[in-house]
Enzyme design. Structure first.
Site, PDB file in Angstrom:
ATOM      1  N   HIS A  27      -4.654  -1.881  -3.789  1.00  0.00           N
ATOM      2  CA  HIS A  27      -4.554  -0.520  -3.268  1.00  0.00           C
ATOM      3  C   HIS A  27      -5.049   0.495  -4.290  1.00  0.00           C
ATOM      4  O   HIS A  27      -5.783   1.428  -3.956  1.00  0.00           O
ATOM      5  CB  HIS A  27      -3.113  -0.192  -2.881  1.00  0.00           C
ATOM      6  CG  HIS A  27      -2.695  -0.733  -1.557  1.00  0.00           C
ATOM      7  ND1 HIS A  27      -3.163  -0.234  -0.357  1.00  0.00           N
ATOM      8  CD2 HIS A  27      -1.823  -1.734  -1.231  1.00  0.00           C
ATOM      9  CE1 HIS A  27      -2.612  -0.897   0.647  1.00  0.00           C
ATOM     10  NE2 HIS A  27      -1.805  -1.802   0.146  1.00  0.00           N
ATOM     11  N   HIS A  43       1.574   3.739   6.403  1.00  0.00           N
ATOM     12  CA  HIS A  43       0.757   3.014   7.380  1.00  0.00           C
ATOM     13  C   HIS A  43       0.053   3.967   8.341  1.00  0.00           C
ATOM     14  O   HIS A  43      -1.080   3.716   8.743  1.00  0.00           O
ATOM     15  CB  HIS A  43       1.606   2.007   8.145  1.00  0.00           C
ATOM     16  CG  HIS A  43       1.906   0.773   7.364  1.00  0.00           C
ATOM     17  ND1 HIS A  43       2.943  -0.079   7.684  1.00  0.00           N
ATOM     18  CD2 HIS A  43       1.313   0.245   6.261  1.00  0.00           C
ATOM     19  CE1 HIS A  43       2.973  -1.085   6.823  1.00  0.00           C
ATOM     20  NE2 HIS A  43       1.994  -0.908   5.951  1.00  0.00           N
ATOM     21  N   ARG A  77      -6.339 -10.672  -2.382  1.00  0.00           N
ATOM     22  CA  ARG A  77      -6.588  -9.298  -2.814  1.00  0.00           C
ATOM     23  C   ARG A  77      -7.330  -9.269  -4.154  1.00  0.00           C
ATOM     24  O   ARG A  77      -8.236  -8.452  -4.360  1.00  0.00           O
ATOM     25  CB  ARG A  77      -5.262  -8.537  -2.934  1.00  0.00           C
ATOM     26  CG  ARG A  77      -4.632  -8.160  -1.605  1.00  0.00           C
ATOM     27  CD  ARG A  77      -3.330  -7.410  -1.832  1.00  0.00           C
ATOM     28  NE  ARG A  77      -2.806  -6.850  -0.594  1.00  0.00           N
ATOM     29  CZ  ARG A  77      -1.789  -6.001  -0.531  1.00  0.00           C
ATOM     30  NH1 ARG A  77      -1.186  -5.615  -1.648  1.00  0.00           N
ATOM     31  NH2 ARG A  77      -1.364  -5.533   0.622  1.00  0.00           N
ATOM     32  N   HIS A 121      -4.264  -5.064   8.908  1.00  0.00           N
ATOM     33  CA  HIS A 121      -5.131  -5.753   7.952  1.00  0.00           C
ATOM     34  C   HIS A 121      -6.149  -6.651   8.660  1.00  0.00           C
ATOM     35  O   HIS A 121      -7.207  -6.958   8.091  1.00  0.00           O
ATOM     36  CB  HIS A 121      -4.286  -6.505   6.938  1.00  0.00           C
ATOM     37  CG  HIS A 121      -3.610  -5.581   5.977  1.00  0.00           C
ATOM     38  ND1 HIS A 121      -4.310  -4.847   5.035  1.00  0.00           N
ATOM     39  CD2 HIS A 121      -2.311  -5.221   5.836  1.00  0.00           C
ATOM     40  CE1 HIS A 121      -3.478  -4.095   4.351  1.00  0.00           C
ATOM     41  NE2 HIS A 121      -2.258  -4.295   4.818  1.00  0.00           N
TER      42      HIS A 121
END
Length: 412
Positions: free
Chosen positions: A386, A251, A59, A180
């Site tokens: 995020h 989600h 990430r 993902h």
């Protein structure tokens, strides 16, 4: 409503730009000497007593790839540090693939996770877009491994977890890793032109829409080995960070954005073909917001609900707000409906007043029902993925993966 919170205002653009820069500055201390990512604490300094996770390393490599397009100083060195970890201490040169992570004393965290491998694909595709040395080879290796171990061409879905040696496959099947995977496959298609990966993303999406529609637009998260929804999974441990019981509204919101991106990128010349997928995305978003936003007497999005939409875990995770910002902006761009601009402004106000840490930087990662800071599931501020994407997606192309969209707009 303050103009700072209103989409397309100069004030909102500046609010997001400033916060993106502050987030990138916050994350600079992530690389360990070997390149794997330290877990960041409340003020951005490393917590070296925690595991160095592959997915976090990925990430951070991804976000600093975007940082390089934004002109953030030091981004290239941070990308290269992450690549060093992925090409080095996190890679299993004996059995193939990538370890889940390393412990503080450099022992291997067991098992091979689909979730982590999807992020290796995302990180390497973003680093390739940034032109970093070794990224192309890493992406090719990651795709080859993923195709061999995780992707099931017959099912059109990915499995979840192998043992470290890739000799025993767990019976659990999960939709989070597949989500993902969609994100990563869309990035690969956008970066490399390999459209087979966009088609695979569509196969996963069609499954998810079918399961959601049959379940009142609340997506089952957990499945048996033959892909039957396991609606009672972890009922005794409802706040599990990766396998919580019940529906996870965040989600549903995140899927809505990915479905929209896929539909628009797949049916560029045919809006009628894209239309049912956009409608499905709207259903997912509306159900999640109805179930979870401001539903228990205080602002925020609850972590999980039962299958009737009643909150189970009332904590507010920062990533759910990030995805709500993203998806409300995307659906506003696509549909032009004012309701999405209105709720975007509500999310922005809540971010500014409650979730942004104006003292130490970044966002608070977990708040309780009363919006007080806790750390039972997500202590500290592990990464900026995020949060940074939420500062970028609202003003970028809705049919492109975010790294491509950032590079596209900054090049103009």
């Amino acid at each position: 409503m303050n103009k700072k919170y209103q989409i397309d205002s100069a004030e909102n653009r500046e609010f997001l730009r400033k916060n993106a820069e502050e987030l990138l500055a916050f994350g600079h201390q992530f690389p360990s000497p070997g390149g794997s990512s330290w877990y960041l604490g409340d003020d951005g300094t490393p917590w070296k007593d925690r595991n160095r996770e592959t997915w976090i390393t990925c990430r951070m490599t991804h976000v600093y790839s975007m940082g390089s397009f934004l002109g953030h100083e030091g981004s290239e060195a941070l990308i290269d540090a992450g690549l060093k970890g992925l090409n080095g201490e996190l890679k299993d040169t004996v059995n193939g693939g990538w370890y889940a992570g390393l412990t503080p004393d450099d022992q291997i965290v067991p098992d091979k996770q689909c979730y982590a491998h999807a992020f290796v694909i995302l990180a390497s595709s973003s680093a390739l877009l940034a032109g970093r040395p070794g990224a192309e080879e890493l992406l090719e290796e990651a795709l080859k491994l993923y195709d061999l171990r995780f992707w099931n061409e017959e099912e059109g879905l990915a499995c979840d977890t192998w043992n470290t040696e890739f000799t025993v496959l767990d019976d659990y099947r999960g939709i989070n890793a597949n989500m993902h995977t969609v994100e990563a496959f869309l990035a690969v298609a956008d970066v490399t032109g390999k459209e087979a990966y966009r088609e695979r993303a569509g196969r996963i999406i069609r499954h998810v829409i079918g399961w959601a529609e049959a379940n009142n637009w609340r997506i089952p998260e957990h499945y048996t080995v033959d892909w039957k929804p396991d609606l009672e999974k972890n009922k005794e441990k409802p706040d599990d960070p990766f396998k919580p019981y019940g529906a996870t509204p965040g989600h549903g919101i995140e899927w809505a954005r990915l479905i929209t991106q896929w539909a628009l990128s797949s049916y560029k010349e045919d809006k009628e073909q894209a239309k049912p997928f956009i409608e499905a995305a709207e259903h997912l978003f509306h159900q999640a917001i109805a179930d979870a936003w401001n539903e228990d007497g205080a602002p925020g999005i609850v972590y999980t609900t039962d299958w009737e939409g009643k909150p189970c875990v009332h904590d507010r995770m920062h990533w759910t707000l990030a995805e709500a910002i993203n998806t409300s902006a995307v659906l506003y761009r696509v549909t032009g409906k004012q309701q999405y601009a209105d709720v975007y402004a509500e999310f922005m106000k809540y971010l500014d007043e409650t979730v942004l840490d104006h003292v130490n930087g970044s966002w608070f990662h977990q708040l309780d029902q009363n919006n007080q800071l806790i750390g039972t599931v997500w202590p500290g501020k592990s990464d900026i993925y995020h949060a940074l994407q939420a500062m970028l997606i609202p003003y970028r192309s809705v049919d492109l993966s975010i790294a491509c969209a950032v590079k596209e707009i900054e090049r103009k």
